[in-house]
Design an enzyme around this catalytic site. Structure first.
Site, mmCIF file in Angstrom:
data_model
loop_
_atom_site.group_PDB
_atom_site.id
_atom_site.type_symbol
_atom_site.label_atom_id
_atom_site.label_comp_id
_atom_site.label_asym_id
_atom_site.label_seq_id
_atom_site.Cartn_x
_atom_site.Cartn_y
_atom_site.Cartn_z
ATOM 1 N N GLY A 10 0.628 -1.245 -0.041
ATOM 2 C CA GLY A 10 -0.009 -0.081 -0.201
ATOM 3 C C GLY A 10 0.914 1.219 0.158
ATOM 4 O O GLY A 10 0.725 2.391 0.653
ATOM 5 N N ALA A 11 2.090 1.190 -0.808
ATOM 6 C CA ALA A 11 2.848 2.162 -0.829
ATOM 7 C C ALA A 11 2.731 3.364 -1.517
ATOM 8 O O ALA A 11 3.425 4.461 -1.685
ATOM 9 C CB ALA A 11 4.371 1.648 -1.003
ATOM 10 N N ASN A 12 1.599 3.447 -2.446
ATOM 11 C CA ASN A 12 1.203 4.486 -3.405
ATOM 12 C C ASN A 12 0.685 5.693 -2.949
ATOM 13 O O ASN A 12 0.326 6.637 -3.322
ATOM 14 C CB ASN A 12 0.603 3.974 -4.719
ATOM 15 C CG ASN A 12 -0.622 3.347 -4.383
ATOM 16 O OD1 ASN A 12 -0.657 2.481 -4.026
ATOM 17 N ND2 ASN A 12 -1.718 3.989 -4.596
ATOM 18 N N GLY A 14 -1.028 7.908 1.074
ATOM 19 C CA GLY A 14 -1.006 8.017 2.685
ATOM 20 C C GLY A 14 0.058 7.535 3.536
ATOM 21 O O GLY A 14 1.170 8.098 2.951
ATOM 22 N N GLY A 16 1.569 4.595 3.564
ATOM 23 C CA GLY A 16 2.637 3.776 3.028
ATOM 24 C C GLY A 16 3.600 4.584 2.119
ATOM 25 O O GLY A 16 4.764 4.291 2.244
ATOM 26 N N SER A 143 -5.759 -0.667 14.248
ATOM 27 C CA SER A 143 -6.415 0.880 14.188
ATOM 28 C C SER A 143 -6.941 1.094 15.501
ATOM 29 O O SER A 143 -7.435 0.195 16.320
ATOM 30 C CB SER A 143 -7.692 0.611 13.273
ATOM 31 O OG SER A 143 -8.704 1.981 13.351
ATOM 32 N N TYR A 171 -14.329 -4.528 8.621
ATOM 33 C CA TYR A 171 -12.935 -3.721 8.681
ATOM 34 C C TYR A 171 -12.242 -3.921 10.130
ATOM 35 O O TYR A 171 -10.946 -4.366 10.256
ATOM 36 C CB TYR A 171 -13.134 -2.314 8.310
ATOM 37 C CG TYR A 171 -11.822 -1.484 8.433
ATOM 38 C CD1 TYR A 171 -10.706 -1.264 7.526
ATOM 39 C CD2 TYR A 171 -11.501 -0.797 9.617
ATOM 40 C CE1 TYR A 171 -9.486 -0.724 7.754
ATOM 41 C CE2 TYR A 171 -10.531 0.181 9.828
ATOM 42 C CZ TYR A 171 -9.224 0.109 8.822
ATOM 43 O OH TYR A 171 -8.644 0.952 9.111
HETATM 44 N N1 LIG Z 1 -6.195 6.902 7.795
HETATM 45 C C1 LIG Z 1 -6.666 6.374 8.867
HETATM 46 O O1 LIG Z 1 -7.467 7.221 9.576
HETATM 47 C C2 LIG Z 1 -6.514 5.065 9.600
HETATM 48 C C3 LIG Z 1 -6.979 4.782 10.960
HETATM 49 C C4 LIG Z 1 -6.534 3.446 11.171
HETATM 50 C C5 LIG Z 1 -5.651 2.644 10.526
HETATM 51 N N2 LIG Z 1 -5.505 3.004 9.268
HETATM 52 C C6 LIG Z 1 -4.420 1.877 8.607
HETATM 53 O O2 LIG Z 1 -3.328 2.584 7.860
HETATM 54 C C7 LIG Z 1 -2.855 2.050 7.012
HETATM 55 C C8 LIG Z 1 -2.685 2.838 5.753
HETATM 56 O O3 LIG Z 1 -3.917 3.679 5.589
HETATM 57 P P1 LIG Z 1 -3.839 4.994 4.853
HETATM 58 O O4 LIG Z 1 -4.533 5.910 5.602
HETATM 59 O O5 LIG Z 1 -2.618 5.363 4.596
HETATM 60 O O6 LIG Z 1 -4.953 4.627 3.728
HETATM 61 P P2 LIG Z 1 -4.717 4.701 1.957
HETATM 62 O O7 LIG Z 1 -4.069 6.030 1.675
HETATM 63 O O8 LIG Z 1 -6.070 4.654 1.527
HETATM 64 O O9 LIG Z 1 -3.925 3.560 1.516
HETATM 65 C C9 LIG Z 1 -4.242 2.530 1.681
HETATM 66 C C10 LIG Z 1 -3.392 1.647 0.559
HETATM 67 O O10 LIG Z 1 -3.498 0.231 0.634
HETATM 68 C C11 LIG Z 1 -3.571 -0.024 -0.896
HETATM 69 N N3 LIG Z 1 -4.572 -1.088 -1.037
HETATM 70 C C12 LIG Z 1 -5.871 -1.338 -0.879
HETATM 71 N N4 LIG Z 1 -6.323 -2.545 -1.625
HETATM 72 C C13 LIG Z 1 -5.080 -3.159 -1.826
HETATM 73 C C14 LIG Z 1 -4.841 -4.274 -2.573
HETATM 74 N N5 LIG Z 1 -5.843 -5.352 -2.897
HETATM 75 N N6 LIG Z 1 -3.637 -4.832 -2.897
HETATM 76 C C15 LIG Z 1 -2.684 -3.944 -2.990
HETATM 77 N N7 LIG Z 1 -2.810 -2.687 -2.310
HETATM 78 C C16 LIG Z 1 -3.996 -2.383 -1.654
HETATM 79 C C17 LIG Z 1 -4.217 1.292 -1.533
HETATM 80 O O11 LIG Z 1 -3.831 1.126 -2.923
HETATM 81 P P3 LIG Z 1 -4.923 1.802 -4.043
HETATM 82 O O12 LIG Z 1 -4.268 2.953 -4.203
HETATM 83 O O13 LIG Z 1 -4.730 0.906 -5.305
HETATM 84 O O14 LIG Z 1 -6.173 1.775 -3.610
HETATM 85 C C18 LIG Z 1 -3.257 2.252 -0.781
HETATM 86 O O15 LIG Z 1 -1.941 2.292 -1.337
HETATM 87 C C19 LIG Z 1 -4.042 0.962 6.534
HETATM 88 O O16 LIG Z 1 -3.799 -0.436 7.284
HETATM 89 C C20 LIG Z 1 -5.382 1.330 7.365
HETATM 90 O O17 LIG Z 1 -6.177 0.346 7.696
HETATM 91 C C21 LIG Z 1 -5.680 4.098 8.689
#
Ligand SMILES: NC(=O)c1ccc[n+]([C@@H]2O[C@H](COP(=O)([O-])OP(=O)(O)OC[C@H]3O[C@@H](n4cnc5c(N)ncnc54)[C@H](OP(=O)(O)O)[C@@H]3O)[C@@H](O)[C@H]2O)c1
Length: 299
Positions: A10-12, A14, A16, A143, A171
């Site tokens: 998920g490196a592209n 947020g 990551g 989370s 989730y």
């Molecule tokens: N943001 C928050 O408030 C929050 C709160 C609690 C926990 N978290 C956790 O923090 C982590 C990072 O979240 P973030 O906020 O950075 O979210 P994000 O920006 O939505 O990033 C999620 C990443 O996961 C990738 N992804 C989703 N489905 C995938 C799949 N089938 N195969 C490969 N990659 C996939 C997405 O790729 P695409 O661009 O292709 O969709 C995106 O790069 C996650 O584990 C999330 O559950 C976040």
């Protein structure tokens, strides 16, 4: 310090992406795992520019964490590219609040469970040899939303979501599973690898990534975002767990956004659940029992 090989899913976007920049800027070799080629290439370019690194040290690998064949193929590439892997960050996650019914993957599993739990479980197993070779660190992602679900458990009879589906529940269940998995991984591979989990609070998500939801929910999302952390702030904890000497011996721990050790969720203190989840997950990803099922829990 010698450069570490750090694989992050998920490196592209947020956290990551922010963590990829931080790791690359500190001289590590980073493999950015992304599922979409265009988003992946654009992010790789941005990470190289922001970190002052290059394509040799910031690599892109396409993998869809919801598809077991894709994980196996990607892991094979990683094993061929690197003799050892120092850090695996299972960061990618799927959360689409607009989905009202369970959507099954090509492997027949509910998409949230497949992407957020089975994906990291399988990828970690595929890379265990490479991680062991480096006494590597596995970093999973949970989370803070667990707090809102104190009685959450893992509903083994309904993992496909066919009996009453809620995206939010799916989730948080998948994130609870990551916590339980972390504990059991740390226990089974003590002395060979470390495994910890980050409890992520609200972190800013850009407008273009917000789901298609009704205006009221969108307003709530945007309101919550005001108090949320920037991805770069959260990425500091990933970086600390991945690289620091201080975190080298930590294992089986839950770490918050300020690098404090905290308790996770009450359900995850039950070792019977650790074993049950391990067995079920092995079966769901088509792995044979690894022989350690009978070992007693030392903690
Ligand atoms: N943001 C928050 O408030 C929050 C709160 C609690 C926990 N978290 C956790 O923090 C982590 C990072 O979240 P973030 O906020 O950075 O979210 P994000 O920006 O939505 O990033 C999620 C990443 O996961 C990738 N992804 C989703 N489905 C995938 C799949 N089938 N195969 C490969 N990659 C996939 C997405 O790729 P695409 O661009 O292709 O969709 C995106 O790069 C996650 O584990 C999330 O559950 C976040």
């Amino acid at each position: 310090m010698t450069a570490k090989v750090c694989v992050i899913t998920g490196a592209n976007s947020g956290i990551g992406r922010a963590a990829s920049v931080a790791l690359a800027a500190s001289g590590q070799t980073v493999v950015m795992i992304c599922r979409n080629p265009e988003r992946g290439q654009a992010a790789q370019q941005a990470v190289i520019e922001q970190s002052g690194s290059d394509t040799e040290r910031v690599q892109l690998l396409l993998m869809d964490l919801s598809r077991q064949a894709s994980i196996r193929a990607g892991a094979q590439v990683l094993r061929e590219r690197f003799e050892q892997i120092d850090v695996l960050i299972n960061n990618a996650a799927f959360f689409d609040i607009s989905i009202k019914q369970p959507v099954l993957t090509e492997d027949g599993h509910e998409t949230t469970w497949a992407t957020n739990h089975l994906g990291p479980f399988l990828l970690t197993h595929e890379l265990l040899g490479s991680l062991r070779a480096a006494r590597g660190r596995v970093i999973n992602v949970g989370s803070k939303g667990w707090i809102a679900y104190p009685f959450l458990g893992i509903d083994f009879e309904n993992l496909d979501g066919s009996h009453g589906y809620s995206t939010a529940r799916a989730y948080y269940q998948s994130k609870l599973a990551q916590l339980v998995f972390t504990r059991e991984l740390a226990r089974r591979h003590a002395g060979q690898i470390t495994a910890n989990i980050v409890r992520v609070p609200a972190v800013k998500i850009p407008d273009e990534r917000l789901p298609e939801i009704n205006p009221f929910l969108l307003w709530v999302f945007k309101l919550k975002r005001r108090a949320a952390l920037d991805p770069e702030e959260m990425a500091r904890t990933y970086h600390w767990l991945a690289i620091s000497e201080e975190a080298a011996a930590l294992t089986g721990e839950v770490v918050d956004e300020r690098q404090r050790l905290i308790s996770g969720h009450r359900a995850a203190s039950d070792p019977a659940l650790w074993t049950a989840l391990w067995r079920t997950s092995m079966e769901m990803v088509g792995l044979e029992p690894d022989g350690s099922e009978q070992e007693g829990h030392g903690n």
